[in-house]
Design a protein around this motif. Structure first.
Motif, PDB file in Angstrom:
ATOM      1  N   ILE A 197       0.843  -1.204   0.000  1.00 22.85           N
ATOM      2  CA  ILE A 197       0.000   0.000   0.000  1.00 22.85           C
ATOM      3  C   ILE A 197       0.876   1.252   0.000  1.00 22.85           C
ATOM      4  N   VAL A 227      -5.587   1.186   4.194  1.00 27.00           N
ATOM      5  CA  VAL A 227      -5.926   0.102   5.125  1.00 27.00           C
ATOM      6  C   VAL A 227      -5.702  -1.245   4.461  1.00 27.00           C
ATOM      7  N   HIS A 228      -5.181  -2.209   5.211  1.00 22.11           N
ATOM      8  CA  HIS A 228      -5.093  -3.551   4.659  1.00 22.11           C
ATOM      9  C   HIS A 228      -6.484  -4.184   4.648  1.00 22.11           C
ATOM     10  N   ALA A 229      -6.628  -5.263   3.889  1.00 25.90           N
ATOM     11  CA  ALA A 229      -7.948  -5.805   3.550  1.00 25.90           C
ATOM     12  C   ALA A 229      -8.798  -6.180   4.760  1.00 25.90           C
ATOM     13  N   ILE A 256     -11.425  -3.551   6.057  1.00 20.87           N
ATOM     14  CA  ILE A 256     -12.512  -3.060   5.214  1.00 20.87           C
ATOM     15  C   ILE A 256     -13.844  -3.606   5.718  1.00 20.87           C
ATOM     16  N   THR A 284      -5.961  -0.392  -0.636  1.00 20.76           N
ATOM     17  CA  THR A 284      -5.806  -1.603   0.150  1.00 20.76           C
ATOM     18  C   THR A 284      -4.898  -2.574  -0.600  1.00 20.76           C
ATOM     19  N   ASP A 285      -4.722  -3.769  -0.044  1.00 20.97           N
ATOM     20  CA  ASP A 285      -3.836  -4.737  -0.681  1.00 20.97           C
ATOM     21  C   ASP A 285      -4.629  -5.685  -1.576  1.00 20.97           C
ATOM     22  N   ALA A 328      -7.895  -8.164  -0.876  1.00 22.44           N
ATOM     23  CA  ALA A 328      -9.274  -7.726  -0.648  1.00 22.44           C
ATOM     24  C   ALA A 328     -10.215  -8.397  -1.637  1.00 22.44           C
TER      25      ALA A 328
END
Length: 264
Positions: free
Chosen positions: A83, A208-210, A213, A232-233, A236
């Motif tokens: 990210i 934000v990482h997945a 979410i 995000t990564d 997701a």
């Protein structure tokens, strides 16, 4: 989804303490049962002392624990680095950018240490530490009261400083993020500051990482302006991203090299 009432009630308590999913309509859809069944579940859980009833749903008796910044630094390290790599490429030479406190924005600060020349204003200790020895980045701190848990500055002094500045871009972190409500945090002072930060920048990014979410672990929220970007990564899933796309929010999926693989 569990249809056995005991298993379903256990799952409701788990959701309340992890994601905050406790509205009657949400739970009804989640478990595939009627709203009246959910209301009976909530009533029994309240009698057992497992949940507290609220208008339209319930809330956990014990709040989801907030992890310290030290605990979060090692979580999802590769996702945060991916990210950060994408985010760093969005910044042009000479820009003035605002970095939130947090581990993912700290990873972004690490990417910025060796150029291009720019000004970074931050509310976070991690970003300050990452950029302290940089010869090409001018570093400023908004000031305020240090919040030990997040290692970020908050309060009236930080808010007053924001009112006197504008930024090309702001990069925000979150404990959770939803398409409807924006950024979720443990402390309303944090969400107030993030809301102000978003208002002062031309471009707003939430990093934000997945796993964050759709999460609603706390009850303090920062609404975001109509046009912002969720970064995000690549892990997701589309089911989680669709509510954001439906609202016209740009979604970026960063792979390990920092490339956008969303196809959007």
């Amino acid at each position: 989804m569990p249809r056995d009432s005991k298993l379903r009630r256990e799952a409701i308590v788990q959701l309340a303490t992890t994601t905050g999913l406790t509205g009657v309509d949400e739970l009804s859809a989640h478990f595939g049962v009627t709203a009246s069944t959910i209301r009976r579940d909530l009533a029994q859980l309240e009698r057992a002392g497992a949940l507290a009833r609220t208008y339209g749903g319930a809330m956990a008796i014990v709040a989801h624990p907030e992890a310290s910044l030290r605990q979060r630094v090692g979580e999802e390290f590769e996702a945060k680095r991916a990210i950060a790599r994408w985010a760093a490429r969005q910044i042009g030479v000479g820009e003035t950018v605002l970095l939130d406190a947090g581990s993912t924005t700290g990873a972004l600060a690490n990417e910025l240490r060796n150029g291009p020349e720019l000004t970074v204003v931050t509310t976070g200790m991690t970003a300050l530490q990452e950029l302290a020895a940089s010869d090409v980045v001018t570093v400023e701190c908004l000031g305020g009261v240090l919040r030990p848990k997040s290692q970020g500055f908050i309060g009236p002094l930080a808010e007053a400083a924001l009112e006197r500045r504008t930024f090309d871009r702001v990069f925000l972190g979150a404990d959770g993020v939803t398409a409807d409500d924006g950024i979720c945090e443990a402390d309303i002072r944090q969400t107030r500051l993030k809301e102000l930060m978003a208002r002062r920048a031309d471009h707003v990014y939430v990093l934000v990482h997945a796993a964050k979410i759709g999460r609603r672990p706390f009850h303090a929220w920062a609404p975001l302006p109509p046009k912002w970007t969720l970064v995000t990564d690549a892990s997701a899933v589309e089911e989680d991203l669709e509510p954001f796309r439906a609202k016209g929010i740009r979604v970026v999926l960063a792979d390990e090299t920092g490339n956008d693989v969303s196809g959007g």
